[in-house]
Motif scaffolding. Structure first.
Motif, short mmCIF file in Angstrom:
data_model
loop_
_atom_site.label_atom_id
_atom_site.label_comp_id
_atom_site.label_asym_id
_atom_site.label_seq_id
_atom_site.Cartn_x
_atom_site.Cartn_y
_atom_site.Cartn_z
N THR A 131 0.84 -1.19 0.00
CA THR A 131 0.00 0.00 0.00
C THR A 131 0.88 1.24 0.00
O THR A 131 1.63 1.48 0.95
CB THR A 131 -0.91 0.01 1.25
N ARG A 132 0.78 2.02 -1.07
CA ARG A 132 1.56 3.25 -1.19
C ARG A 132 0.95 4.35 -0.32
O ARG A 132 -0.26 4.44 -0.19
CB ARG A 132 1.58 3.70 -2.65
N VAL A 133 1.77 5.18 0.28
CA VAL A 133 1.30 6.32 1.06
C VAL A 133 0.86 7.40 0.07
O VAL A 133 1.67 7.90 -0.71
CB VAL A 133 2.40 6.86 2.00
N GLU A 183 -2.77 11.12 2.50
CA GLU A 183 -2.33 10.54 3.77
C GLU A 183 -1.14 11.27 4.36
O GLU A 183 -1.03 11.39 5.59
CB GLU A 183 -1.98 9.06 3.57
N TYR A 199 -2.29 12.11 8.17
CA TYR A 199 -1.88 11.16 9.20
C TYR A 199 -0.46 11.43 9.68
O TYR A 199 0.37 11.93 8.94
CB TYR A 199 -1.96 9.72 8.66
N ILE A 240 2.75 9.92 10.18
CA ILE A 240 3.39 8.74 9.61
C ILE A 240 4.79 8.57 10.18
O ILE A 240 5.60 9.49 10.17
CB ILE A 240 3.43 8.83 8.07
N TRP A 293 8.35 6.97 9.84
CA TRP A 293 9.19 6.44 8.77
C TRP A 293 10.65 6.45 9.21
O TRP A 293 10.98 6.99 10.26
CB TRP A 293 8.97 7.19 7.46
N ARG A 348 7.52 6.37 0.54
CA ARG A 348 6.08 6.30 0.33
C ARG A 348 5.61 5.00 -0.34
O ARG A 348 4.43 4.74 -0.44
CB ARG A 348 5.63 7.50 -0.50
N SER A 371 5.58 1.76 0.54
CA SER A 371 4.93 0.66 1.24
C SER A 371 4.70 0.97 2.72
O SER A 371 5.65 1.01 3.50
CB SER A 371 5.77 -0.61 1.11
N LEU A 372 3.44 1.14 3.08
CA LEU A 372 3.09 1.30 4.49
C LEU A 372 3.42 0.04 5.28
O LEU A 372 3.86 0.11 6.43
CB LEU A 372 1.58 1.59 4.63
N GLU A 373 3.25 -1.11 4.64
CA GLU A 373 3.53 -2.37 5.31
C GLU A 373 5.00 -2.49 5.70
O GLU A 373 5.33 -2.96 6.79
CB GLU A 373 3.13 -3.56 4.42
N GLU A 407 5.61 -0.26 8.75
CA GLU A 407 5.06 -0.89 9.96
C GLU A 407 5.92 -2.07 10.40
O GLU A 407 6.14 -2.28 11.60
CB GLU A 407 3.62 -1.33 9.71
#
Length: 158
Positions: A2-4, A8, A12, A14, A16, A41, A43-45, A48
């Motif tokens: 999932t791209r930021v 977002e 949000y 974020i 990083w 940006r 990969s949100l995964e 995380e």
């Protein structure tokens, strides 16, 4: 992955990460004001995954030092010591793991700059991490930076 999205970035807070020219690692907190480098940006995964690994698997290995004038760069509800400690609790947690910690401004929002909150006395190196996390962080390089020497970091748009 999932791209930021552009939305977002400014909606949000974020978390990083980046690696400097010395192969030391920093954690950044965008606070809805800070830009993210394009490479981050993707990969949100991945972001995380790195955060969970650092906070849950790495031991505290370092003493921390809070940067000078850090409280001039944020808006606090009061000036009590307990308020100050709780505001940067998250940053200090990362610095105890060996990461430099940066936040975006909230006293005078500027989407291009992050200020250093805290720094470790024993920095974590990219080479200290398992291969899986090294591969992710290799993509998040800020080659022009040396975190140990930089109170402010400017992020450029695409």
């Amino acid at each position: 992955m999932t791209r930021v999205s552009d939305d977002e970035v400014f909606e949000y807070d974020i978390l990083w990460f980046a690696v400097d020219s010395q192969n030391e690692i920093a954690q950044f907190d965008s606070g809805v004001y800070g830009l993210l480098p394009e490479s981050v940006r993707g990969s949100l995964e991945d972001l995380e995954s790195i955060a969970c690994f650092i906070l849950e698997k790495l031991d505290d290995t370092s003493q921390t030092k809070v940067s000078e004038n850090v409280f001039d760069r944020v808006i606090l509800k009061d000036s009590r010591e307990v308020t100050k400690k709780s505001y940067f609790k998250h940053s200090l947690e990362f610095s105890r793991k060996g990461l430099y910690s940066y936040e975006s401004y909230d006293s005078k929002p500027t989407s291009y700059q992050y200020f250093r909150v805290s720094m470790p006395d024993n920095p974590l190196k990219l080479s200290d991490l398992p291969e899986k996390y090294k591969c992710i962080l290799e993509k998040y390089r800020l080659e022009e930076c040396v975190f140990s020497e930089m109170e402010l970091i400017t992020i450029k748009e695409k």
